[in-house]
Scaffold this motif. Structure first.
Motif, short mmCIF file in Angstrom:
data_model
loop_
_atom_site.label_atom_id
_atom_site.label_comp_id
_atom_site.label_asym_id
_atom_site.label_seq_id
_atom_site.Cartn_x
_atom_site.Cartn_y
_atom_site.Cartn_z
N ARG A 101 0.35 -1.18 0.22
CA ARG A 101 0.14 -0.07 0.17
C ARG A 101 0.91 1.19 0.08
O ARG A 101 0.84 1.90 -0.80
N ASP A 102 1.91 1.40 0.62
CA ASP A 102 2.24 2.02 1.21
C ASP A 102 3.89 2.84 -0.45
O ASP A 102 3.85 4.37 -0.51
N LEU A 103 4.18 1.30 -0.86
CA LEU A 103 4.72 1.74 -2.00
C LEU A 103 4.55 2.56 -3.29
O LEU A 103 4.40 3.37 -4.16
N VAL A 104 2.50 1.49 -3.45
CA VAL A 104 1.69 2.27 -4.27
C VAL A 104 1.44 3.73 -4.52
O VAL A 104 1.75 3.96 -4.82
N GLN A 105 0.96 4.08 -2.73
CA GLN A 105 0.40 5.56 -2.95
C GLN A 105 1.66 6.64 -2.30
O GLN A 105 1.94 7.67 -3.41
N GLN A 106 3.44 6.10 -2.61
CA GLN A 106 4.17 6.88 -2.99
C GLN A 106 4.92 6.98 -4.55
O GLN A 106 5.09 7.84 -4.63
N LEU A 107 4.49 6.03 -5.11
CA LEU A 107 4.74 5.89 -6.90
C LEU A 107 3.73 6.76 -7.45
O LEU A 107 3.96 7.62 -8.72
N THR A 108 2.50 6.77 -7.19
CA THR A 108 1.12 6.65 -7.67
C THR A 108 0.37 7.63 -7.11
O THR A 108 -0.52 8.80 -8.16
N GLY A 109 0.55 7.94 -5.85
CA GLY A 109 -0.58 8.70 -5.45
C GLY A 109 -2.14 7.96 -4.94
O GLY A 109 -2.91 9.55 -4.28
N TRP A 110 -1.78 6.91 -4.86
CA TRP A 110 -3.30 5.86 -5.29
C TRP A 110 -2.98 5.23 -3.14
O TRP A 110 -2.17 4.48 -2.99
N ASN A 111 -4.44 5.44 -2.55
CA ASN A 111 -5.04 5.01 -1.47
C ASN A 111 -4.99 3.38 -1.55
O ASN A 111 -6.35 3.70 -1.91
N LEU A 112 -4.56 2.47 -1.95
CA LEU A 112 -4.71 0.59 -2.79
C LEU A 112 -4.53 -0.22 -1.67
O LEU A 112 -3.85 0.13 -1.44
N PRO A 113 -5.91 -0.61 -0.83
CA PRO A 113 -5.69 -1.44 0.70
C PRO A 113 -4.65 -2.54 -0.18
O PRO A 113 -5.74 -3.99 0.42
N VAL A 114 -3.82 -3.18 -0.67
CA VAL A 114 -3.66 -3.95 -1.23
C VAL A 114 -3.91 -5.59 -0.77
O VAL A 114 -4.80 -6.10 -0.85
N GLU A 115 -3.05 -5.64 0.92
CA GLU A 115 -3.52 -6.44 1.33
C GLU A 115 -4.20 -7.24 2.12
O GLU A 115 -5.06 -8.07 2.07
N GLN A 116 -5.83 -5.54 2.46
CA GLN A 116 -6.56 -6.01 2.87
C GLN A 116 -8.11 -6.80 1.37
O GLN A 116 -8.73 -7.91 1.80
N LEU A 117 -7.17 -6.02 0.47
CA LEU A 117 -8.50 -6.55 -1.09
C LEU A 117 -8.29 -7.90 -1.07
O LEU A 117 -9.50 -7.97 -1.53
N ALA A 118 -7.25 -8.72 -0.77
CA ALA A 118 -7.49 -9.72 -1.15
C ALA A 118 -8.00 -10.82 -0.24
O ALA A 118 -8.38 -11.87 -1.22
N TYR A 119 -8.75 -10.56 0.26
CA TYR A 119 -9.85 -10.81 0.90
C TYR A 119 -11.36 -10.17 1.41
O TYR A 119 -12.30 -10.66 0.72
N TRP A 120 -11.34 -8.58 0.74
CA TRP A 120 -12.75 -7.99 0.52
C TRP A 120 -13.22 -8.25 -1.00
O TRP A 120 -14.50 -8.73 -1.54
N ILE A 121 -11.88 -8.86 -2.05
CA ILE A 121 -12.30 -9.14 -2.74
C ILE A 121 -13.32 -10.33 -3.18
O ILE A 121 -13.57 -10.39 -4.13
N LYS A 122 -12.85 -11.24 -2.35
CA LYS A 122 -13.34 -12.81 -1.91
C LYS A 122 -14.51 -12.16 -1.21
O LYS A 122 -15.72 -13.03 -1.18
N GLY A 123 -15.39 -11.60 -0.41
CA GLY A 123 -16.27 -10.83 0.03
C GLY A 123 -16.43 -11.53 1.75
O GLY A 123 -17.09 -11.68 2.14
N LEU A 124 -14.59 -11.68 1.72
CA LEU A 124 -14.80 -11.75 3.09
C LEU A 124 -14.18 -11.18 4.50
O LEU A 124 -13.16 -9.92 4.17
N PRO A 125 -14.79 -9.90 5.44
CA PRO A 125 -14.71 -9.31 6.33
C PRO A 125 -12.96 -10.00 7.08
O PRO A 125 -12.83 -11.03 7.04
N GLY A 126 -12.61 -8.86 7.72
CA GLY A 126 -11.47 -9.25 8.92
C GLY A 126 -12.50 -9.27 9.61
O GLY A 126 -13.54 -9.04 10.23
N ALA A 127 -11.29 -9.84 10.64
CA ALA A 127 -11.35 -9.99 12.48
C ALA A 127 -12.47 -8.35 13.07
O ALA A 127 -12.91 -8.84 13.57
N GLY A 128 -11.61 -7.28 12.96
CA GLY A 128 -11.95 -6.27 12.96
C GLY A 128 -13.01 -5.18 12.34
O GLY A 128 -13.57 -4.20 13.13
N ASP A 129 -13.32 -6.35 11.48
CA ASP A 129 -14.51 -5.19 10.06
C ASP A 129 -15.79 -4.94 10.36
O ASP A 129 -16.46 -6.13 11.09
N THR A 130 -16.84 -3.94 10.67
CA THR A 130 -17.84 -4.21 10.36
C THR A 130 -18.91 -3.94 8.98
O THR A 130 -18.28 -3.46 8.27
#
Length: 185
Positions: A101-130
């Motif tokens: 996420r930090d690398l993408v934001q540094q080089l493109t200015g985009w805030n992409l939650p890459v690590e979380q997106l791997a779960y969210w994209i399957k429709g899976l919430p994380g342990a602390g997600d609402t």
């Protein structure tokens, strides 16, 4: 030819899941480690707006994410192998970091939650997600890490219900994802 392509694009429609099926599949989805998808990604930030093609291959904790613009030119390739995260930009220059996420934001200015997106994209919430669930007990919205996700459609792939469209927003960044193809391994 154009009409045929247009009609084909309009034919894709998310299907409805039978009641209760999502809960039965959560364990299977959480164990799904090897998959790939193709999608269209719309991104809106204060400085830019665009439409990209996304190809993502996940293999356990390792992944490769390829973004191209509408004419097929590489925007960037992002990969993780072991603990190494590497981004190859549109000029072919290679950049490395510990955090995607930090690398993408540094080089493109985009805030992409890459690590979380791997779960969210399957429709899976994380342990602390609402989470707010739809009538079939699938995630309808997720709030986590300052992000708001809205699931707009699901489709059945190899017996599993997976998201087909979702919107993500965080502060002044909006992402719209339309998944056209899932492959599960």
């Amino acid at each position: 030819m154009f009409t045929l392509l247009w009609l084909t694009g309009c034919a894709y429609k998310a299907e409805q899941a039978p009641a209760g099926s999502w809960q039965a599949q959560q364990k299977t989805l959480s164990q799904l480690q090897d998959w790939q998808l193709s999608a269209k990604l719309g991104i809106v930030t204060p400085d830019e707006r665009g439409s990209l093609s996304l190809f993502w291959r996940q293999n356990s904790q390792d992944y490769r994410m390829n973004l191209t613009n509408v004419v097929g030119k590489r925007v960037f390739d992002l990969s993780r192998t072991g603990q190494r995260v590497q981004l190859t930009d549109s000029k072919g220059q290679v950049h490395q970091a510990q955090n995607a996420r930090d690398l993408v934001q540094q080089l493109t200015g985009w805030n992409l939650p890459v690590e979380q997106l791997a779960y969210w994209i399957k429709g899976l919430p994380g342990a602390g997600d609402t989470v707010i669930y739809d009538e079939h007990q699938r995630p309808k919205t997720i709030q986590a890490h300052g992000w708001e996700l809205e699931y707009l459609g699901y489709t059945q792939i190899d017996g599993l219900w997976l998201p087909s469209r979702l919107n993500l927003s965080h502060d002044d960044t909006q992402l719209r994802l339309a998944i056209s193809q899932w492959q599960l391994k």
